[in-house]
Design a protein around this motif. Structure first.
Motif, PDB file in Angstrom:
ATOM      1  N   LEU A  57       0.835  -1.101  -0.014  1.00 38.62           N
ATOM      2  CA  LEU A  57       0.083   0.214   0.021  1.00 38.62           C
ATOM      3  C   LEU A  57       0.752   1.218   0.183  1.00 38.62           C
ATOM      4  O   LEU A  57       1.642   1.417   1.105  1.00 38.62           O
ATOM      5  CB  LEU A  57      -1.149  -0.027   1.341  1.00 38.62           C
ATOM      6  CG  LEU A  57      -1.750   1.133   1.570  1.00 38.62           C
ATOM      7  CD1 LEU A  57      -2.575   1.593   0.339  1.00 38.62           C
ATOM      8  CD2 LEU A  57      -2.434   0.975   2.787  1.00 38.62           C
ATOM      9  N   SER A  66      -4.191   0.534   8.525  1.00 37.61           N
ATOM     10  CA  SER A  66      -4.802  -0.895   8.077  1.00 37.61           C
ATOM     11  C   SER A  66      -4.917  -1.513   9.264  1.00 37.61           C
ATOM     12  O   SER A  66      -4.549  -1.732  10.389  1.00 37.61           O
ATOM     13  CB  SER A  66      -3.411  -1.352   7.424  1.00 37.61           C
ATOM     14  OG  SER A  66      -3.311  -0.450   6.337  1.00 37.61           O
ATOM     15  N   ARG A  73       3.060  -1.164   4.192  1.00 40.53           N
ATOM     16  CA  ARG A  73       2.788   0.269   3.754  1.00 40.53           C
ATOM     17  C   ARG A  73       4.083   1.117   3.540  1.00 40.53           C
ATOM     18  O   ARG A  73       5.019   1.067   4.255  1.00 40.53           O
ATOM     19  CB  ARG A  73       1.999   0.846   4.922  1.00 40.53           C
ATOM     20  CG  ARG A  73       1.622   2.306   4.769  1.00 40.53           C
ATOM     21  CD  ARG A  73       0.784   2.991   6.059  1.00 40.53           C
ATOM     22  NE  ARG A  73       0.731   3.996   5.872  1.00 40.53           N
ATOM     23  CZ  ARG A  73      -0.378   4.716   6.720  1.00 40.53           C
ATOM     24  NH1 ARG A  73      -0.888   4.115   7.784  1.00 40.53           N
ATOM     25  NH2 ARG A  73      -0.409   6.061   6.734  1.00 40.53           N
ATOM     26  N   ASN A  75       4.952   5.202   3.052  1.00 34.80           N
ATOM     27  CA  ASN A  75       4.315   6.338   3.063  1.00 34.80           C
ATOM     28  C   ASN A  75       5.296   7.227   1.894  1.00 34.80           C
ATOM     29  O   ASN A  75       6.269   7.254   1.946  1.00 34.80           O
ATOM     30  CB  ASN A  75       4.587   6.904   4.400  1.00 34.80           C
ATOM     31  CG  ASN A  75       3.801   6.427   5.403  1.00 34.80           C
ATOM     32  OD1 ASN A  75       2.410   5.920   5.321  1.00 34.80           O
ATOM     33  ND2 ASN A  75       4.095   6.059   6.650  1.00 34.80           N
TER      34      ASN A  75
END
Ligand code: CTP
Ligand code: CA
Length: 225
Positions: A57, A66, A73, A75
């Motif tokens: 993600l 999440s 993840r 960022n």
């Protein structure tokens, strides 16, 4: 257990999801952003993971978290950062769902110092960002599934179909902003799914978890093709 995981419909499928807004810096203290909450992308990532997918993600600035620790993840802040991460991860995935609200324009130059106010107005020159989805569409290999979103206020289906074709997508999720309760900050969305064969399915206004489920069912069908 492993036996249960292997029975999930997206077992062994690597899927890239992008979510949230991007922030485009003007100077060290200011940026141009948008109202994307990241809710739809995070709901999608959760739903894909619950169906067994191996999810990466890429998220812009958002307060979302999440549900599953298995979701990887990354960022990012700007459209340029998101492009770089997408280019890095796309080659290894089976599918990519581009849910992020990527800025279309970014300041042509970023001031190193805080811009001071003066009499009169201020003009900020903007340049176009790279269309990430279109770039991925050009790189797409046989068997990879690419899904985009379209946010329209008018002429919705025609614009969505144009995006599907221009960006070489397998599916486009048309977000209707017309309905009260649908869109950026809300927990609900009203979508129409349009695939490459121009097969169209319109759904009711639903919460974003349910919308994510509908998108996943269609994605599973496309991955089987
Ligand atoms: N998108 C992207 N890179 C950009 C802009 C948009 O990858 N620089 C993606 C979005 O994540 C979305 C799709 O393209 O999946 C459509 O975004 P949208 O804003 O609806 O369309 P645009 O192609 O940007 O055109 P416009 O904003 O003029 O309608
Ligand atoms: Ca746009």
């Amino acid at each position: 257990s492993d036996d249960i995981k292997k029975k999930l419909p997206l077992y062994n499928q690597k899927i890239l999801v992008t979510a949230g807004p991007t922030y485009e810096a003007i100077d060290p203290v200011r940026f141009i952003g948008n109202h994307s909450s990241g809710k739809m992308g995070f709901a999608l990532a959760d739903e894909l993971a619950s169906l067994g997918a191996d999810v990466t993600l890429i998220a812009g600035p958002t307060a979302q978290v999440s549900k599953y620790q298995s979701i990887k993840r990354i960022n990012i802040t700007s459209a340029a950062d998101m492009l770089q991460q997408c280019l890095e991860h796309f080659p290894a995935v089976n599918a990519c769902v581009m849910c992020a609200a990527v800025a279309d324009y970014t300041p042509a130059t970023v001031s190193a110092q805080k811009i001071k106010k003066h009499d009169g107005g201020l003009n900020i020159e903007l340049k176009k960002t790279t269309d990430i989805l279109k770039t991925l569409g050009q790189q797409k290999r046989e068997g990879q599934v690419l899904v985009g979103f379209a946010l329209e206020t008018n002429n919705e289906e025609q614009y969505a179909i144009e995006k599907l074709q221009k960006k070489n997508l397998d599916l486009i999720v048309l977000n209707s902003l017309n309905d009260a309760g649908a869109g950026f900050k809300n927990d609900t969305n009203k979508v129409t799914l349009i695939d490459r064969d121009l097969h169209k399915t319109t759904f009711e206004l639903k919460n974003k978890t349910e919308v994510a489920h509908d998108i996943c069912i269609k994605l599973i069908e496309l991955l089987k093709k």
